[in-house]
Design a protein around this motif. Structure first.
Motif, PDB file in Angstrom:
ATOM      1  N   LEU A  53     -19.625 -48.424  12.625  1.00  0.00           N
ATOM      2  CA  LEU A  53     -20.586 -48.099  11.577  1.00  0.00           C
ATOM      3  C   LEU A  53     -21.974 -47.845  12.149  1.00  0.00           C
ATOM      4  O   LEU A  53     -22.673 -46.914  11.743  1.00  0.00           O
ATOM      5  N   HIS A  54     -22.364 -48.673  13.105  1.00  0.00           N
ATOM      6  CA  HIS A  54     -23.672 -48.493  13.760  1.00  0.00           C
ATOM      7  C   HIS A  54     -23.744 -47.137  14.453  1.00  0.00           C
ATOM      8  O   HIS A  54     -24.748 -46.419  14.342  1.00  0.00           O
ATOM      9  N   GLN A  55     -22.671 -46.775  15.159  1.00  0.00           N
ATOM     10  CA  GLN A  55     -22.648 -45.491  15.871  1.00  0.00           C
ATOM     11  C   GLN A  55     -22.681 -44.305  14.910  1.00  0.00           C
ATOM     12  O   GLN A  55     -23.212 -43.244  15.241  1.00  0.00           O
ATOM     13  N   LEU A  56     -22.119 -44.486  13.702  1.00  0.00           N
ATOM     14  CA  LEU A  56     -22.146 -43.413  12.700  1.00  0.00           C
ATOM     15  C   LEU A  56     -23.508 -43.285  12.027  1.00  0.00           C
ATOM     16  O   LEU A  56     -23.816 -42.257  11.435  1.00  0.00           O
ATOM     17  N   GLY A  57     -24.308 -44.376  12.088  1.00  0.00           N
ATOM     18  CA  GLY A  57     -25.636 -44.333  11.492  1.00  0.00           C
ATOM     19  C   GLY A  57     -25.817 -45.159  10.236  1.00  0.00           C
ATOM     20  O   GLY A  57     -26.761 -44.941   9.472  1.00  0.00           O
ATOM     21  N   ASP A  60     -25.671 -43.261   2.000  1.00  0.00           N
ATOM     22  CA  ASP A  60     -25.663 -42.402   0.818  1.00  0.00           C
ATOM     23  C   ASP A  60     -24.277 -41.804   0.585  1.00  0.00           C
ATOM     24  O   ASP A  60     -23.307 -42.172   1.254  1.00  0.00           O
ATOM     25  N   LYS A  61     -24.184 -40.868  -0.358  1.00  0.00           N
ATOM     26  CA  LYS A  61     -22.889 -40.271  -0.691  1.00  0.00           C
ATOM     27  C   LYS A  61     -22.271 -39.565   0.517  1.00  0.00           C
ATOM     28  O   LYS A  61     -21.070 -39.700   0.795  1.00  0.00           O
ATOM     29  N   GLY A  62     -23.092 -38.822   1.260  1.00  0.00           N
ATOM     30  CA  GLY A  62     -22.589 -38.139   2.450  1.00  0.00           C
ATOM     31  C   GLY A  62     -22.059 -39.108   3.484  1.00  0.00           C
ATOM     32  O   GLY A  62     -21.041 -38.845   4.143  1.00  0.00           O
ATOM     33  N   PHE A  63     -22.712 -40.265   3.605  1.00  0.00           N
ATOM     34  CA  PHE A  63     -22.237 -41.257   4.561  1.00  0.00           C
ATOM     35  C   PHE A  63     -20.929 -41.878   4.090  1.00  0.00           C
ATOM     36  O   PHE A  63     -20.086 -42.238   4.906  1.00  0.00           O
ATOM     37  N   MET A  64     -20.748 -41.986   2.773  1.00  0.00           N
ATOM     38  CA  MET A  64     -19.470 -42.477   2.247  1.00  0.00           C
ATOM     39  C   MET A  64     -18.343 -41.520   2.637  1.00  0.00           C
ATOM     40  O   MET A  64     -17.263 -41.941   3.054  1.00  0.00           O
ATOM     41  N   TYR A  65     -18.601 -40.214   2.511  1.00  0.00           N
ATOM     42  CA  TYR A  65     -17.606 -39.230   2.945  1.00  0.00           C
ATOM     43  C   TYR A  65     -17.338 -39.378   4.447  1.00  0.00           C
ATOM     44  O   TYR A  65     -16.192 -39.376   4.894  1.00  0.00           O
ATOM     45  N   LYS A  66     -18.421 -39.493   5.196  1.00  0.00           N
ATOM     46  CA  LYS A  66     -18.303 -39.576   6.663  1.00  0.00           C
ATOM     47  C   LYS A  66     -17.537 -40.820   7.097  1.00  0.00           C
ATOM     48  O   LYS A  66     -16.682 -40.764   7.993  1.00  0.00           O
TER      49      LYS A  66
END
Length: 383
Positions: free
Chosen positions: A17-21, A37-43
């Protein structure tokens, strides 16, 4: 948001999760909470290797009894998340003296949602356990009730590439977590000498090439949400695919069963990984290391739970083969048969407690040096 995982993978999931931001990462038991945010939920659904589910919490309240549970669920405006001609299902987890049965909790929550729609609109959404438009997660811990939307749908271990399975197949999230715990990063040759249906090989190749693990999934639950943003999803997918990298070593799988080899090849082909992975019908005990460089080995040998084998002889052969034929190798394997480890005849340098399904297991590491261990230490001291 909350990412659910298997026991023992919490730290690895937090690192992912840390590496993804992700922001505000907090480790719990079999879960990690974070902000995005929503985009991070998709990611996170696309890219996390050790997550089973991504939940989006929407409401918390205290529930002491049936009445307060019903009132709390009715306190949510459910028309924000679905309309009366859609379908839903409720998953429950209960750790409370106030509520004894998760099915009872699910029924009361369903009644509260349905009653709200009937009062407001005169019609109600239906239950669909298999393909719901909205999957709701209810978690009760003592008197604290958390309500979340399940953004994943089917468990994220269902990557989409595995159409054929062997006896006692390993869960994809378990395979990925074992690989990450072992330190596999794609910087040398890799082998699974008992590859079964090829799960460890597929996960190893995706880690080596930085391919998102869930790129082959047909759908995620969030695609049915009212705020689904297809353009944003495509953007996230494109950004992840731009980070895919080349792999310059070999990934090899062996299995002595022709049917397993055939299934593994099918699954690797389904995952579009056949240019990286080579699979052969071979008995590991009759093989030897094919080059001088370092080798990273991870495998899931039989435990004796479902397969009829002579465990003492089998595990002794594992140890003998590693010792005699695989120098300069870091060998990791998982077993739920802790007695069988005694017969390997080698001392593990690491033991990590995990669970394979409901079975308590150990992920063990054996370091096989190019010369004797004593020679290795002498060379190190001289340096």
């Amino acid at each position: 948001m909350i990412a659910k995982t298997l026991f023992g993978f919490e730290e690895i999931l937090a690192k992912e999760l840390h590496q993804l931001g992700a922001q505000n990462i907090e480790i719990g038991t079999r879960m990690v909470s974070f902000v995005g945010d929503k985009g991070f939920m998709y990611k996170s659904n696309l890219a996390l290797r050790t997550a089973l589910k991504i939940l989006k919490p929407i409401y918390n309240f205290r529930a002491f009894n049936e009445a307060s549970l019903y009132k709390g669920i009715q306190g949510i405006d459910w028309s924000k998340y679905m309309n009366s001609n859609q379908t839903f299902v409720i998953d429950t987890t209960v750790h409370s003296d106030n509520f004894k049965h998760s099915q009872f909790v699910a029924q009361k929550c369903k009644d509260a949602i349905v009653d709200q729609f009937k009062e407001k609109f005169g019609s109600r959404p239906s239950i669909d356990k298999d393909y719901p438009d909205l999957r709701i997660n209810i978690h009760i811990d003592r008197d604290q009730c958390s309500v979340s939307l399940d953004s994943s749908g089917a468990s994220l271990h269902q990557r989409g590439y595995k159409t054929a399975t062997n006896i006692a197949p390993i869960n994809e999230v378990l395979a990925a977590g074992m690989l990450l715990l072992s330190g596999w990063d794609g910087s040398c040759d890799f082998m699974d000498p008992m590859c079964g249906s090829g799960t460890i090989l597929a996960e190893a190749a995706m880690i080596a090439c930085n391919i998102p693990p869930n790129i082959n999934r047909k759908e995620f639950a969030f695609e049915k949400w009212n705020d689904w943003d297809n353009d944003l999803f495509d953007q996230i997918m494109d950004s992840l695919m731009k980070k895919v990298k080349e792999f310059h070593y070999t990934i090899t799988g062996y299995d002595k069963a022709p049917s397993a080899v055939m299934k593994a090849k099918d699954n690797i082909r389904n995952a579009n990984l056949d240019e990286y992975v080579k699979i052969s019908e071979r008995n590991f005990f009759d093989t030897e290391k094919e080059n001088q460089g370092p080798l990273h080995m991870v495998f899931n040998p039989p435990y004796g739970e479902r397969l009829d084998i002579h465990l003492e002889r089998f595990y002794r052969e594992v140890g003998d083969t590693l010792k005699q034929s695989y120098p300069n190798t870091n060998a990791w394997f998982i077993t739920a048969n802790l007695e069988a480890l005694k017969f390997v005849g080698l001392k593990p340098s690491r033991k990590i407690k995990l669970f394979n399904g409901k079975l308590e297991a150990r992920l063990v590491k054996y370091e096989m040096y190019a010369g004797s261990k004593r020679t290795k230490f002498q060379e190190s001291n001289n340096d």
